[in-house]
Scaffold this motif. Structure first.
Motif, short mmCIF file in Angstrom:
data_model
loop_
_atom_site.label_atom_id
_atom_site.label_comp_id
_atom_site.label_asym_id
_atom_site.label_seq_id
_atom_site.Cartn_x
_atom_site.Cartn_y
_atom_site.Cartn_z
N GLU A 135 0.83 -1.20 0.00
CA GLU A 135 0.00 0.00 0.00
C GLU A 135 0.87 1.26 0.00
OE1 GLU A 135 -4.06 -1.61 2.15
OE2 GLU A 135 -2.58 -0.54 3.38
N ALA A 136 0.35 2.31 -0.62
CA ALA A 136 1.05 3.59 -0.70
C ALA A 136 0.62 4.48 0.46
CB ALA A 136 0.74 4.29 -2.03
N ILE A 137 1.60 5.05 1.17
CA ILE A 137 1.29 5.86 2.35
C ILE A 137 2.07 7.17 2.33
CG2 ILE A 137 0.83 3.83 3.77
CD1 ILE A 137 3.59 4.36 5.11
N ILE A 138 1.56 8.13 3.09
CA ILE A 138 2.27 9.37 3.39
C ILE A 138 2.13 9.60 4.89
CG2 ILE A 138 2.39 11.87 3.07
CD1 ILE A 138 1.30 11.51 0.28
N ALA A 139 3.25 9.69 5.60
CA ALA A 139 3.23 9.91 7.05
C ALA A 139 3.84 11.27 7.35
CB ALA A 139 4.02 8.81 7.77
N ASN A 175 9.60 1.88 13.80
CA ASN A 175 8.14 1.93 13.99
C ASN A 175 7.70 3.07 14.88
OD1 ASN A 175 7.58 -0.23 12.32
ND2 ASN A 175 7.76 -1.74 13.96
N SER A 176 8.61 3.60 15.71
CA SER A 176 8.23 4.73 16.56
C SER A 176 7.88 5.96 15.73
CB SER A 176 9.38 5.07 17.53
OG SER A 176 10.56 5.39 16.81
N VAL A 177 8.42 6.04 14.51
CA VAL A 177 8.10 7.18 13.63
C VAL A 177 6.61 7.19 13.31
CG1 VAL A 177 8.47 8.14 11.31
CG2 VAL A 177 10.41 7.27 12.63
N PHE A 178 6.04 6.02 13.06
CA PHE A 178 4.62 5.94 12.71
C PHE A 178 3.73 6.25 13.92
CE2 PHE A 178 6.68 2.98 9.68
CZ PHE A 178 6.39 3.67 8.51
N SER A 179 4.23 5.95 15.13
CA SER A 179 3.43 6.24 16.33
C SER A 179 3.24 7.73 16.52
CB SER A 179 4.11 5.63 17.56
OG SER A 179 4.23 4.24 17.43
N ALA A 180 4.22 8.54 16.07
CA ALA A 180 4.15 9.98 16.27
C ALA A 180 3.71 10.73 15.01
CB ALA A 180 5.52 10.50 16.72
N ALA A 181 3.23 10.00 14.01
CA ALA A 181 2.88 10.63 12.74
C ALA A 181 1.43 10.36 12.38
CB ALA A 181 3.80 10.12 11.62
N ALA A 182 0.89 11.27 11.58
CA ALA A 182 -0.44 11.06 10.98
C ALA A 182 -0.23 10.37 9.64
CB ALA A 182 -1.16 12.39 10.81
N VAL A 183 -0.79 9.18 9.49
CA VAL A 183 -0.55 8.37 8.30
C VAL A 183 -1.76 8.45 7.36
CG1 VAL A 183 -0.06 6.06 7.42
CG2 VAL A 183 0.93 6.80 9.60
N THR A 184 -1.51 8.83 6.12
CA THR A 184 -2.54 8.82 5.08
C THR A 184 -2.28 7.63 4.17
OG1 THR A 184 -2.72 11.23 5.12
CG2 THR A 184 -3.58 10.09 3.18
N ASN A 185 -3.26 6.74 4.08
CA ASN A 185 -3.13 5.55 3.24
C ASN A 185 -3.77 5.84 1.89
OD1 ASN A 185 -3.30 2.98 2.02
ND2 ASN A 185 -3.28 1.99 4.02
N LEU A 186 -2.92 6.12 0.90
CA LEU A 186 -3.43 6.48 -0.43
C LEU A 186 -4.12 5.31 -1.11
CD1 LEU A 186 -0.36 8.55 -1.71
CD2 LEU A 186 -2.43 9.38 -0.58
N SER A 187 -3.71 4.09 -0.77
CA SER A 187 -4.29 2.91 -1.42
C SER A 187 -5.71 2.63 -0.95
CB SER A 187 -3.42 1.68 -1.16
OG SER A 187 -2.13 1.86 -1.71
N ARG A 188 -6.11 3.20 0.17
CA ARG A 188 -7.45 2.95 0.70
C ARG A 188 -8.42 4.11 0.43
NH1 ARG A 188 -5.97 0.14 6.58
NH2 ARG A 188 -4.51 -1.42 5.74
N LEU A 189 -7.98 5.05 -0.41
CA LEU A 189 -8.88 6.14 -0.76
C LEU A 189 -10.06 5.61 -1.57
CD1 LEU A 189 -6.42 8.99 -1.85
CD2 LEU A 189 -7.78 8.89 0.23
#
Length: 309
Positions: A135-139, A175-189
Motif C-alpha cells: 500500500e502507498a502511504i504518506i506519514a 516503527n516509533s516514527v509511525f506512532s508519532a505521525a499522521a498516516v494517510t493511506n493512499l491505497s485505501r482512498l
C-alpha cells in the motif's frame, strides 16, 4: 493445567527457599496457591471467550496476528495476577515486589528506551493496521509539514518497517516514527477530489454564467463522478486580474484513472471557455497616468530623454 502446575511449583520453591516448617502454614500456603491456580485457570477461560467474541473474522481484528497479540497480552496479565497471589500466600508483601519490579522496569526503560518505543510502535501497527505491504502511504509528523515517510510499504516488522519511496529509494523506518505521525493511506482512498480554479478575464463577466453551467454539465457527465458527494461550480471571487470560478467534484476512481479523467476535463473546460467567447486571464497590471508634456506621461518622457541623451 499449565497455570496450576506453575502455581504449585512456585509455591513449593518459595516454601523451600523461605524454610517454612510449620505444617499449618504450609497447608495454608498450598491452599491459597490452589485458589490462585483455579483463579488463573478461570481467568484464562474468560480471556479465551472474550478474544473469540471480540475477533469477528473481518479486518485486522480477524487476523491471526491480532489474535496472537490479544492472547499474549491476556496471558501476561493472568500470570501477573497468579504471581501476585502466590507471593501474598507465602508472606512476601506485594508492594515490595512491585517496588523492586518498578526499579527494574525504570532501569530497563532508560537503557532501551528507543528499542521499547519501536517495539510498542510495532505492536500498535499489528493491532490497528493503518497500512499493509503493497500500500502507498504518506506519514507526516504531527499531522502537518513535509512528509516524514512516503512511498510503498514493503514489510511491516515488529521493530521497523520497510518502505520504498516514490523515487524508488528503499528505506528502513523505525516503527516509533509511525506512532508519532499522521498516516494517510493512499491505497485505501475511496474517492479522489477534483478541484480547480478557472480564472476568466474581467471583460468576460457577461459570459461567466454560461461557463459555470457548462462546467457543471461536464462534471456531471464525467465517468466515475459520485453525485452523492456533491458537484459544486461557482464564481467565488474578484481576484487581482481574473474572475475566479471554483469547480469541485469527487470521483470513485483509481489513481491513474483519476489522472486521465482530470486531464480530459481540463482539455474540455479549455474548449468550453473559448467556445463561449471568453478566455483565460493572465496576471496583468493596469496603470493610470496623468498626461505630461505633449500628451506623454511625465515619467515616460523623462525616461525617453535620458535614453536619448
Amino acid at each position: 493445567m499449565n497455570a496450576a502446575r506453575f502455581t504449585v511449583r512456585a509455591a513449593v520453591a518459595l516454601v523451600g527457599l523461605l524454610g517454612v516448617s510449620d505444617p499449618f502454614r504450609v497447608a495454608s500456603i498450598f491452599s491459597r496457591a490452589a485458589h490462585a491456580a483455579y483463579a488463573g485457570w478461570l481467568l484464562s477461560r474468560v480471556k479465551a471467550a472474550v478474544v473469540d467474541r471480540s475477533v469477528d473474522g473481518h479486518g485486522v481484528f480477524g487476523s491471526a496476528k491480532a489474535r496472537f497479540l490479544l492472547n499474549r497480552v491476556g496471558d501476561v496479565a493472568i500470570l501477573a495476577v497468579v504471581v501476585g497471589a502466590v507471593l501474598d500466600a507465602v508472606g512476601i508483601p506485594l508492594q515490595s515486589a512491585l517496588t523492586l519490579g518498578g526499579f527494574g522496569g525504570i532501569a530497563l526503560g532508560l537503557a532501551s528506551r528507543e528499542a521499547a518505543e519501536n517495539l510498542v510502535g510495532g505492536l500498535l501497527l499489528g493491532v490497528t493496521a493503518p497500512f499493509a505491504p503493497g500500500e502507498a502511504i504518506i506519514a507526516r509528523k504531527g499531522g502537518s509539514g513535509p512528509p516524514a515517510v512516503e512511498g510503498i510499504v514493503q514489510r511491516v516488522g515488529l521493530i521497523n518497517s520497510s518502505v520504498v519511496g516514490f523515487d524508488a529509494v528503499p528505506t528502513t523506518v523505525p516503527n516509533s516514527v509511525f506512532s508519532a505521525a499522521a498516516v494517510t493511506n493512499l491505497s485505501r482512498l475511496k474517492h479522489r477530489r477534483f478541484r480547480q480554479t478557472i480564472g476568466l478575464r474581467y471583460v468576460d463577466v457577461d459570459r461567466v454564467p454560461g461557463v459555470v453551467q457548462g462546467i457543471r454539465s461536464l462534471l456531471a457527465a464525467a465517468p466515475g463522478v459520485d453525485p452523492a458527494k456533491g458537484i459544486t461550480v461557482h464564481w467565488v471571487r474578484y481576484a487581482a486580474s481574473s474572475l475566479d470560478i471554483e469547480a469541485t467534484a469527487f470521483f470513485a476512481l483509481g489513481r491513474l484513472e483519476f489522472l486521465d479523467t482530470v486531464q480530459g476535463l481540463l482539455l474540455r473546460i479549455s474548449e468550453l471557455v473559448r467556445a463561449a467567447g471568453a478566455d483565460f486571464a493572465f496576471p496583468t497590471t493596469t496603470i493610470e497616468v496623468a498626461p505630461g508634456a505633449g500628451g506623454v506621461p511625465s515619467i515616460l518622457q523623462a525616461d525617453g530623454e535620458a535614453a536619448n541623451s
